[in-house]
Write a protein that holds these residues in place. Structure first.
Motif, PDB file in Angstrom:
ATOM      1  N   VAL A 187       0.857  -1.202   0.000  1.00 54.30           N
ATOM      2  CA  VAL A 187       0.000   0.000   0.000  1.00 54.30           C
ATOM      3  C   VAL A 187       0.889   1.245   0.000  1.00 54.30           C
ATOM      4  O   VAL A 187       1.821   1.366   0.794  1.00 54.30           O
ATOM      5  N   HIS A 188       0.559   2.137  -0.918  1.00 54.29           N
ATOM      6  CA  HIS A 188       1.382   3.332  -1.128  1.00 54.29           C
ATOM      7  C   HIS A 188       0.589   4.584  -0.751  1.00 54.29           C
ATOM      8  O   HIS A 188      -0.628   4.629  -0.966  1.00 54.29           O
ATOM      9  N   VAL A 189       1.280   5.574  -0.208  1.00 58.01           N
ATOM     10  CA  VAL A 189       0.618   6.832   0.176  1.00 58.01           C
ATOM     11  C   VAL A 189       1.312   8.002  -0.531  1.00 58.01           C
ATOM     12  O   VAL A 189       2.539   8.113  -0.492  1.00 58.01           O
ATOM     13  N   VAL A 190       0.504   8.824  -1.169  1.00 59.51           N
ATOM     14  CA  VAL A 190       1.010  10.043  -1.823  1.00 59.51           C
ATOM     15  C   VAL A 190       0.464  11.244  -1.053  1.00 59.51           C
ATOM     16  O   VAL A 190      -0.737  11.314  -0.782  1.00 59.51           O
ATOM     17  N   THR A 191       1.326  12.190  -0.711  1.00 63.32           N
ATOM     18  CA  THR A 191       0.857  13.431  -0.091  1.00 63.32           C
ATOM     19  C   THR A 191       0.971  14.545  -1.130  1.00 63.32           C
ATOM     20  O   THR A 191       2.049  14.769  -1.689  1.00 63.32           O
ATOM     21  N   ALA A 192      -0.168  15.212  -1.379  1.00 62.18           N
ATOM     22  CA  ALA A 192      -0.168  16.315  -2.345  1.00 62.18           C
ATOM     23  C   ALA A 192      -0.200  17.635  -1.582  1.00 62.18           C
ATOM     24  O   ALA A 192      -0.978  17.797  -0.634  1.00 62.18           O
ATOM     25  N   TYR A 193       0.668  18.544  -1.994  1.00 67.05           N
ATOM     26  CA  TYR A 193       0.737  19.876  -1.379  1.00 67.05           C
ATOM     27  C   TYR A 193       0.449  20.921  -2.466  1.00 67.05           C
ATOM     28  O   TYR A 193       1.391  21.476  -3.046  1.00 67.05           O
ATOM     29  N   PRO A 194      -0.828  21.198  -2.746  1.00 69.87           N
ATOM     30  CA  PRO A 194      -1.100  22.233  -3.745  1.00 69.87           C
ATOM     31  C   PRO A 194      -0.836  23.619  -3.165  1.00 69.87           C
ATOM     32  O   PRO A 194      -1.151  23.903  -2.013  1.00 69.87           O
ATOM     33  N   GLY A 195      -0.261  24.470  -4.003  1.00 69.96           N
ATOM     34  CA  GLY A 195      -0.249  25.902  -3.725  1.00 69.96           C
ATOM     35  C   GLY A 195      -1.525  26.485  -4.313  1.00 69.96           C
ATOM     36  O   GLY A 195      -2.449  25.743  -4.678  1.00 69.96           O
ATOM     37  N   PRO A 196      -1.604  27.823  -4.422  1.00 72.89           N
ATOM     38  CA  PRO A 196      -2.820  28.428  -4.967  1.00 72.89           C
ATOM     39  C   PRO A 196      -3.183  27.807  -6.317  1.00 72.89           C
ATOM     40  O   PRO A 196      -2.372  27.786  -7.231  1.00 72.89           O
ATOM     41  N   THR A 197      -4.390  27.283  -6.387  1.00 77.83           N
ATOM     42  CA  THR A 197      -4.862  26.590  -7.588  1.00 77.83           C
ATOM     43  C   THR A 197      -6.233  27.154  -7.917  1.00 77.83           C
ATOM     44  O   THR A 197      -7.063  27.318  -7.000  1.00 77.83           O
ATOM     45  N   ASP A 198      -6.460  27.423  -9.183  1.00 78.16           N
ATOM     46  CA  ASP A 198      -7.635  28.192  -9.601  1.00 78.16           C
ATOM     47  C   ASP A 198      -8.939  27.389  -9.424  1.00 78.16           C
ATOM     48  O   ASP A 198      -9.350  26.655 -10.323  1.00 78.16           O
ATOM     49  N   THR A 199      -9.544  27.523  -8.257  1.00 75.15           N
ATOM     50  CA  THR A 199     -10.786  26.801  -7.930  1.00 75.15           C
ATOM     51  C   THR A 199     -11.685  27.732  -7.104  1.00 75.15           C
ATOM     52  O   THR A 199     -11.227  28.771  -6.624  1.00 75.15           O
ATOM     53  N   PRO A 200     -12.930  27.319  -6.859  1.00 79.25           N
ATOM     54  CA  PRO A 200     -13.794  28.121  -5.992  1.00 79.25           C
ATOM     55  C   PRO A 200     -13.167  28.366  -4.612  1.00 79.25           C
ATOM     56  O   PRO A 200     -13.316  29.445  -4.033  1.00 79.25           O
ATOM     57  N   MET A 201     -12.439  27.372  -4.081  1.00 76.88           N
ATOM     58  CA  MET A 201     -11.843  27.582  -2.752  1.00 76.88           C
ATOM     59  C   MET A 201     -10.812  28.699  -2.781  1.00 76.88           C
ATOM     60  O   MET A 201     -10.723  29.502  -1.847  1.00 76.88           O
TER      61      MET A 201
END
Ligand SMILES: NC(=O)c1ccc[n+]([C@@H]2O[C@H](COP(=O)([O-])OP(=O)(O)OC[C@H]3O[C@@H](n4cnc5c(N)ncnc54)[C@H](OP(=O)(O)O)[C@@H]3O)[C@@H](O)[C@H]2O)c1
Length: 278
Positions: A187-201
């Motif tokens: 089982v593998h785990v990926v951690t994503a660290y987005p910076g500002p990304t063009d979405t409603p949030m």
């Protein structure tokens, strides 16, 4: 996957094509990064369960994506037993993407405690509970991947987003530790660290600062490009995704990031301007 494999996965009963594909559950798939991930994964041959509260949005996206997409409309914070909920999905889960999230922006003292609690619940407690819920079956099957969508706010916490950064730092830390704990398993785990990304949030977060120009001038990215990077990280079993790449600065030079964030983040507005709790 072979026909024999398909029969094993469906208890020998099902041969509908989506039951023979790898199955991903994407939370927060009704907009932004989660929607882009659902599109990316279906494009790469996955069957995807789209999870969020707004059924009509999920159904519109699923209608575009075709039979490989199915909809589960639910408020994740309202589920008492996430383990039972995961079991109720029926199909084995090859990939869990913990993406659903909320933000509260404003001066720490002004933020409604209910908004703060909601952010900590949705952005930290729910994803950890979902990891616990899917892991036993993944370990038993000897296959599976979990993606936890944290934030660059976990690496370089921003003034004005105290509770959000606490939740995302918690999720990032837990995700990295879980990856280490699962070394030597399938089982593998990926951690994503987005910076500002063009979405409603991002638009909600930007609205929480009076000097939005400073926030808008930050390097930012698109949900589609981030989704592509996350899908590749799943395929190549990478540990983490930091996007846009310039924010790897936060990982390798945290003291510099701290000084820049403290100096250049504009003071936030009162909390009511920047919360997306419904
Ligand atoms: N955009 C950025 O700049 C940025 C940066 C760093 C990290 N992130 C992280 O990326 C993830 C996705 O954010 P986004 O930018 O794509 O935001 P978004 O467009 O606002 O999407 C948030 C998603 O979460 C779902 N959601 C919210 N509350 C939920 C609940 N109680 N139960 C189930 N689903 C719920 C929303 O759907 P419904 O409203 O239909 O429930 C929506 O699909 C979040 O974890 C966020 O913290 C974003």
């Amino acid at each position: 996957m072979s026909m024999e494999g398909c029969k094993a996965r469906t208890g020998g009963t099902g041969v509908a094509s989506s039951e023979c594909m790898r199955h991903a559950v994407v939370t927060g798939a009704s907009s932004g990064i989660g929607e882009a991930l659902a599109r990316e994964l279906v494009g790469a041959g996955w069957a995807v369960t789209l999870v969020a509260r707004r059924r009509e949005r999920l159904e519109a996206i699923a209608a575009e994506l075709g039979p490989a997409a199915r909809v589960v409309a639910v408020d994740l914070c309202a589920i008492k037993d996430l383990r039972a909920w995961v079991a109720s999905l029926g199909q084995p889960i090859d990939l869990l993407v913990n993406n659903a999230g909320a933000v509260a922006v404003g001066r720490f003292v002004d933020i409604d405690p209910a908004d703060a609690r909601h952010v900590l619940d949705l952005d930290l407690i729910v994803p950890l509970a979902l990891c616990r819920a899917v892991l036993p079956a993944m370990l038993a099957r000897g296959a599976g991947t979990i993606v936890n969508v944290a934030s660059t706010g976990a690496l370089g916490p921003s003034p004005g987003m105290v509770d959000y950064c606490a939740a995302k730092a918690g999720l990032g830390a837990a995700s990295e530790a879980l990856r280490g704990e699962l070394r030597g398993t399938a089982v593998h785990v990926v951690t994503a660290y987005p910076g500002p990304t063009d979405t409603p949030m991002l638009r909600t977060a930007t609205a929480g600062y009076p000097d939005a120009r400073a926030v808008r001038s930050l390097p930012s990215g698109t949900p589609a490009a981030l989704a592509r990077r996350i899908r590749r990280a799943v395929d190549r079993r990478r540990a983490r995704v930091i996007y846009p790449r310039v924010y790897t600065l936060f990982r390798y030079f945290p003291a510099i990031a701290r000084r820049l964030l403290d100096r250049f983040t504009p003071p936030p507005l009162p909390a009511s301007a920047g919360s997306d709790r419904r």
